[in-house]
Design a protein around this motif. Structure first.
Motif: not given
Length: 84
Positions: A38-42, A51-54
């Motif tokens: 959820m934190a990543l989504s927020d 541009r980077t995505r974990l």
């Protein structure tokens, strides 16, 4: 020409991150993983221009520190073998 430049800006760069949790426990593992997701989504909803995505690579610790170390070691060895 401008269309090509616009398309290039939408390319994301995946960054692999290892996450070792006790997935057998609702309180410790599953809820923690849900909170991280959820934190990543927020974060990406607010910072859509990044541009980077974990990319979370989740492993189960199997309720013990040796299992956690083994899960991390296995992930590392698999990642290294893919790059060779």
């Amino acid at each position: 020409m401008f269309t090509e430049m616009g398309m290039a800006e939408n390319i994301s760069i995946p960054v692999n991150v290892g996450v070792v949790l006790d997935l057998g426990s609702d309180l410790d593992g599953k809820i923690a993983l849900s909170c991280i997701e959820m934190a990543l989504s927020d974060f990406y909803a607010t910072h859509g221009d990044y541009r980077t995505r974990l990319v979370l690579n989740t492993r189960d610790s199997m309720k013990d520190v040796v299992g956690a170390a083994a899960a991390g070691s296995l992930s590392l060895s698999l990642d290294l073998s893919l790059t060779l």
